[in-house]
Design a protein around this motif. Structure first.
Motif, mmCIF file in Angstrom:
data_model
loop_
_atom_site.group_PDB
_atom_site.id
_atom_site.type_symbol
_atom_site.label_atom_id
_atom_site.label_comp_id
_atom_site.label_asym_id
_atom_site.label_seq_id
_atom_site.Cartn_x
_atom_site.Cartn_y
_atom_site.Cartn_z
ATOM 1 N N UNK B 3 55.118 38.801 20.240
ATOM 2 C CA UNK B 3 54.912 38.037 19.178
ATOM 3 C C UNK B 3 55.673 37.049 18.990
ATOM 4 N N UNK B 4 57.023 37.219 19.361
ATOM 5 C CA UNK B 4 58.031 36.032 19.251
ATOM 6 C C UNK B 4 57.649 34.914 20.539
ATOM 7 N N UNK B 5 57.434 35.829 21.637
ATOM 8 C CA UNK B 5 57.055 34.979 23.032
ATOM 9 C C UNK B 5 55.958 33.990 22.502
ATOM 10 N N UNK B 6 54.883 34.658 21.945
ATOM 11 C CA UNK B 6 53.642 33.787 21.648
ATOM 12 C C UNK B 6 54.183 32.585 20.616
ATOM 13 N N UNK B 7 55.123 32.891 19.886
ATOM 14 C CA UNK B 7 55.867 31.713 18.868
ATOM 15 C C UNK B 7 56.374 30.738 19.618
ATOM 16 N N UNK B 8 57.118 31.328 20.329
ATOM 17 C CA UNK B 8 57.665 30.032 21.511
ATOM 18 C C UNK B 8 56.725 29.311 22.094
ATOM 19 N N UNK B 9 55.787 29.797 22.857
ATOM 20 C CA UNK B 9 54.810 29.321 23.494
ATOM 21 C C UNK B 9 53.898 28.083 22.639
ATOM 22 N N UNK B 10 53.484 28.915 21.518
ATOM 23 C CA UNK B 10 52.808 27.889 20.632
ATOM 24 C C UNK B 10 53.721 26.827 19.860
ATOM 25 N N UNK B 11 55.120 26.979 19.659
ATOM 26 C CA UNK B 11 55.926 26.039 19.352
ATOM 27 C C UNK B 11 55.892 24.721 20.371
ATOM 28 N N UNK B 12 56.308 25.131 21.625
ATOM 29 C CA UNK B 12 56.141 24.096 22.779
ATOM 30 C C UNK B 12 54.825 23.738 22.799
ATOM 31 N N UNK B 13 53.796 24.290 22.666
ATOM 32 C CA UNK B 13 52.494 23.870 22.655
ATOM 33 C C UNK B 13 52.162 22.523 21.732
ATOM 34 N N UNK B 14 52.604 22.948 20.598
ATOM 35 C CA UNK B 14 52.421 22.045 19.379
ATOM 36 C C UNK B 14 53.315 20.907 19.583
ATOM 37 N N UNK B 15 54.694 21.034 20.091
ATOM 38 C CA UNK B 15 55.492 19.674 20.323
ATOM 39 C C UNK B 15 54.932 18.891 21.237
ATOM 40 N N UNK B 16 54.228 19.370 22.384
ATOM 41 C CA UNK B 16 53.538 18.697 23.537
ATOM 42 C C UNK B 16 52.496 17.686 22.795
ATOM 43 N N UNK B 17 51.562 18.361 22.045
ATOM 44 C CA UNK B 17 50.575 17.748 21.363
ATOM 45 C C UNK B 17 51.027 16.563 20.510
ATOM 46 N N UNK B 18 52.215 16.741 19.843
ATOM 47 C CA UNK B 18 52.897 15.728 18.894
ATOM 48 C C UNK B 18 53.105 14.471 19.648
ATOM 49 N N UNK B 19 53.947 14.948 21.137
ATOM 50 C CA UNK B 19 54.354 13.879 21.987
ATOM 51 C C UNK B 19 53.376 12.983 22.515
ATOM 52 N N UNK B 20 52.198 13.981 23.039
ATOM 53 C CA UNK B 20 50.983 13.189 23.616
ATOM 54 C C UNK B 20 50.600 12.408 22.700
ATOM 55 N N UNK B 21 50.188 12.679 21.172
ATOM 56 C CA UNK B 21 49.705 11.900 20.369
ATOM 57 C C UNK B 21 50.637 10.824 20.218
ATOM 58 N N UNK B 22 51.856 10.595 20.105
ATOM 59 C CA UNK B 22 52.975 9.782 20.081
ATOM 60 C C UNK B 22 52.534 8.759 21.240
ATOM 61 N N UNK B 23 52.313 8.820 22.341
ATOM 62 C CA UNK B 23 52.163 8.173 23.549
ATOM 63 C C UNK B 23 50.858 7.595 23.197
ATOM 64 N N UNK B 24 49.744 8.147 23.001
ATOM 65 C CA UNK B 24 48.675 7.478 22.604
ATOM 66 C C UNK B 24 48.811 6.330 21.489
ATOM 67 N N UNK B 25 49.452 6.819 20.187
ATOM 68 C CA UNK B 25 49.393 5.685 19.322
ATOM 69 C C UNK B 25 50.477 4.509 19.603
ATOM 70 N N UNK B 26 51.352 4.715 20.688
ATOM 71 C CA UNK B 26 52.264 3.660 21.169
ATOM 72 C C UNK B 26 51.224 2.737 22.100
ATOM 73 N N UNK B 27 50.407 3.557 22.684
ATOM 74 C CA UNK B 27 49.644 2.347 23.665
ATOM 75 C C UNK B 27 48.610 1.688 22.926
ATOM 76 N N UNK B 28 48.229 2.444 21.849
ATOM 77 C CA UNK B 28 47.529 1.733 20.982
ATOM 78 C C UNK B 28 48.089 0.540 19.896
ATOM 79 N N UNK B 29 49.177 0.749 19.356
ATOM 80 C CA UNK B 29 49.842 0.235 18.428
ATOM 81 C C UNK B 29 51.192 -0.379 18.725
#
Lengths: 205, 205
Positions: B3-29
């Motif tokens: 359960x805690x492994x899966x939490x860490x994986x989810x945490x990293x995945x979510x962080x990455x989603x936010x970072x990629x969203x940031x790159x898309x926003x920067x490229x647009x605005x």
């Protein structure tokens, strides 16, 4: 007649004061801080007066970019006096390097303009115009150096574009890391490149 | 444990989603448009959630810069498979050129970061770290190419710094003038430079 001449002279002088004030504000506060209000304050004129001289902030910025390139071009021209061939080329390249505090601040201004040019077609065009002038000037120097050293290549335009790209890249580094890119290293890099293109370089600059 | 492994994986995945969203926003605005609110919206998460993953906007930007360099480094690594000597060096240099639409947008993001780094020491440090990694990777490729072609100069670090400066300068040009700097021309410039440093180049890339 004399009265109107003096009016024109005063108009140009005042425009230049505003442009120079703009460059000082940009170097201090970045392009986002260069509001017409700040520029007016720096130039010591009232905010309303600015509109007598410029049609909006973008026109001031465009004139500031122009002015900053002109200052560089004048410095290069002055130092070319009496030089020819590879020596003239090398001198022009050195003069374009941001080796002192003034040059480093200039690169920070330049970098701010670059980032701003992406969303501002008028500024981008002004920069493109200066870029093509600079390239043409370098091409002539490269042709002169190649003729003197009896080289028949590479293509002077290609060499000019390579030199400008490298100078631009070094300028960006210096803008971000003024204390980490020594002047001596920039000279070594440009000398290595000039030597690679077949020019004899003098290394004691 | 699982359960805690899966939490860490989810945490990293979510962080990455936010970072990629940031790159898309920067490229647009641009960087000025990359507010945490916009980034949250782009990532499809609530604004409040962002603070579970990042300690403020600058930490997102730093992670975005890191991510963007990592993507470049991964692409270069993948294409080096099976190559050696000057061919490997040339391939790495080509892969660093912004020759397609994705690369051009990447350069616009990069340029925005540069301008921002001037007033932001943390971002400047992150970029410096990536820069030194990139330089070290190039130095190794240069040493390999020089060994294979029995060259004993110039200094690999000097060559690496020159190549990076030129790539950076070309990147800035492409960011500002995506339609005016043809991919073919960038390849010619880099080939001319590599040839100047004594490397045999293959021009059909």
């Amino acid at each position: 007649m004399l009265a109107s001449m003096s009016k024109i002279v005063n108009h140009s002088a005042r425009r230049l004061e505003i442009v120079d004030a703009c460059l000082r504000v940009v170097s201090r506060a970045g392009l986002s801080g260069a509001t017409t209000r700040e520029i007016a304050k720096e130039a010591g004129v009232s905010h309303g007066i600015i509109s007598h001289y410029f049609n909006g902030k973008n026109e001031i910025l465009r004139a500031a970019l122009q002015r900053s390139y002109q200052q560089l071009a004048d410095r290069i021209d002055a130092n070319l006096n009496g030089l020819s061939g590879a020596e003239a080329l090398q001198q022009a390249v050195y003069d374009a390097l941001p080796v002192d505090d003034e040059g480093r601040v200039g690169e920070q201004i330049e970098l701010a303009f670059w980032a701003y040019a992406i969303g501002n077609p008028e500024l981008a065009e002004e920069r493109w115009r200066s870029y093509t002038e600079w390239r043409r000037a370098l091409e002539l120097l490269i042709k002169g150096a190649q003729a003197q050293e009896h080289l028949d290549g590479p293509d002077p335009t290609l060499v000019a574009e390579t030199i400008i790209s490298t100078l631009d890249g070094l300028g960006a580094q210096v803008a971000m890391y003024p204390d980490r890119i020594p002047a001596k290293r920039m000279v070594e890099i440009m000398n290595a490149m000039l030597a690679g293109f077949g020019f004899v370089t003098i290394t004691n600059a």
